[in-house]
Design a protein around this motif. Structure first.
Motif, short mmCIF file in Angstrom:
data_model
loop_
_atom_site.label_atom_id
_atom_site.label_comp_id
_atom_site.label_asym_id
_atom_site.label_seq_id
_atom_site.Cartn_x
_atom_site.Cartn_y
_atom_site.Cartn_z
N ARG A 139 -4.42 5.56 4.70
CA ARG A 139 -4.05 4.43 5.54
C ARG A 139 -5.09 3.33 5.41
NH1 ARG A 139 -0.73 2.91 9.53
NH2 ARG A 139 -1.51 1.47 11.12
N GLN A 175 0.93 -0.11 5.30
CA GLN A 175 -0.47 0.30 5.31
C GLN A 175 -0.68 1.80 5.06
OE1 GLN A 175 -0.91 -2.24 9.20
NE2 GLN A 175 -2.95 -1.64 8.55
N THR A 176 0.37 2.57 4.91
CA THR A 176 0.23 4.02 4.82
C THR A 176 0.99 4.56 3.62
OG1 THR A 176 0.11 4.13 7.23
CG2 THR A 176 0.45 6.20 6.06
#
Length: 377
Positions: free
Chosen positions: A374, A339-340
């Motif tokens: 993110r 997610q980042t």
């Protein structure tokens, strides 16, 4: 202070809205990045960037500096059906300057992208949207201090404008066929929203067309022949100033490749010819190039080098007929998890103002940027 809190709340609200829908209706992906609502998928993101500007107004002297915080929440909603994809998105960009609150700005962009595959060799793309955005002071219409002619005290805030775009692309063939044809048409309208006593003369429409023919040497490498057409029309003419309406044609040849020895990219070279409607402005022609190479030493990390020579509308107050831009860039993108992602970029550009008043002026720009993005769910 109250206004700042209110704007921050509005900016962050778009991300909160997507994340706050009832969990009995939406189920999160296994990686937590995409939310499912039946066939509809929703993907919220939040990008945060802190930067330092050493010459806020791009002044030759009396330079001012400031830290700048940029918050960019966005939501994308899409449906996938085989090779087809239908997507809509909204993005808010909030810029906050710590040393110059007059330059704070909120931009909002809406867009729609449709990719419909009729078969494995035919597809059409439709795209459109509106971007309610701004020019930073010292750039665009106020570049070089030219904003001083607007009002008695000059420009005391960013120049705002709306950019509306619509277009379509048709593709015949794919990477496995001997040849591939791409045809594209688009229209972009730019309308300024403040300082209208002067900016009204710089509203313009830009129509673009492109045709590209690819000859596949393999499933991953192809030779290409590309033609581009661009027609620019300004909405109003100024008294005693020659029209800046123009037409530019560009021809390019090159090669494109995908995932060859961990690299993907293209190299294009060619020539352009630019003609103005007004005989008082000199026509131009010259060399063109467009290069982009991405190297992926790891599946989660890429390094991209880009360079191009291109032309841009000067849009300054009688500074050059147009801009000849030469740019170079290096960007690193690194996934820190599902997610980042971290991105770092370094860009150099040289703008040379061609013909007309101010001809010969050159602007050199250097930009270093880092951001952490993110996905939220």
């Amino acid at each position: 202070m109250k206004d700042l809190v209110k704007r921050l709340a509005m900016t962050l609200g778009i991300g909160v809205l997507a994340a706050s829908v009832s969990p009995t209706i939406l189920a999160a992906d296994k990686d937590g990045a995409t939310i499912d609502a039946g066939p509809l998928k929703v993907q919220p993101t939040l990008d945060t960037e802190l930067g330092y500007i050493d010459n806020l107004f791009r002044s030759p002297d009396d330079e001012e500096n400031s830290l700048r915080l940029t918050l960019t929440p966005a939501v994308r909603a899409f449906i996938e059906n085989g090779a087809s994809r239908y997507e809509a998105f909204v993005e808010v960009r909030e810029q906050i300057y710590y040393s110059s609150s007059n330059d704070d700005a909120t931009d909002v962009e809406f867009g729609v992208d449709v990719h419909h595959a009729f078969s494995n060799t035919q597809a059409i793309d439709l795209f459109g949207g509106i971007d309610q955005t701004h020019e930073e002071r010292g750039s665009g219409l106020s570049q070089g201090g030219n904003g001083l002619v607007i009002g008695e005290s000059g420009i005391d805030a960013p120049i705002k404008y709306d950019e509306t775009r619509i277009g379509a692309r048709y593709t015949l063939g794919n990477n496995q066929t001997l040849g591939r044809l791409e045809l594209e048409m688009s229209n972009t309208e730019t309308e300024y929203k403040n300082f209208r006593d002067v900016t009204a003369f710089y509203d313009y429409d830009e129509r673009e067309g492109k045709a590209a023919l690819y000859y596949n040497l393999s499933g991953k490498t192809a030779l290409l022949l590309e033609g581009r057409w661009e027609d620019t029309d300004y909405a109003r003419d100024r008294l005693s100033v020659a029209s800046k309406d123009s037409e530019e044609n560009t021809g390019l040849v090159g090669v494109t490749w995908q995932a060859t020895a961990k690299t993907t990219g293209h190299v294009k070279i060619g020539f352009f010819d630019r003609k103005f409607d007004a005989s008082a402005r000199d026509d131009s022609d010259g060399f063109r190039w467009d290069v982009s190479v991405t190297w992926a030493p790891r599946t989660y990390s890429t390094l991209t080098f880009t360079t191009a020579q291109e032309s841009e509308e000067s849009n300054g107050f009688d500074i050059g007929d147009y801009i000849e831009r030469e740019r170079y860039g290096l960007a690193w993108l690194h996934q820190l998890g599902n997610q980042t992602q971290l991105s770092v970029s370094f860009d150099l550009s040289n703008d040379e103002y061609a013909n007309g008043a101010g001809a010969g002026r050159e602007d050199d720009r250097t930009r270093i940027q880092a951001s952490l993005e993110r996905q939220v769910s």
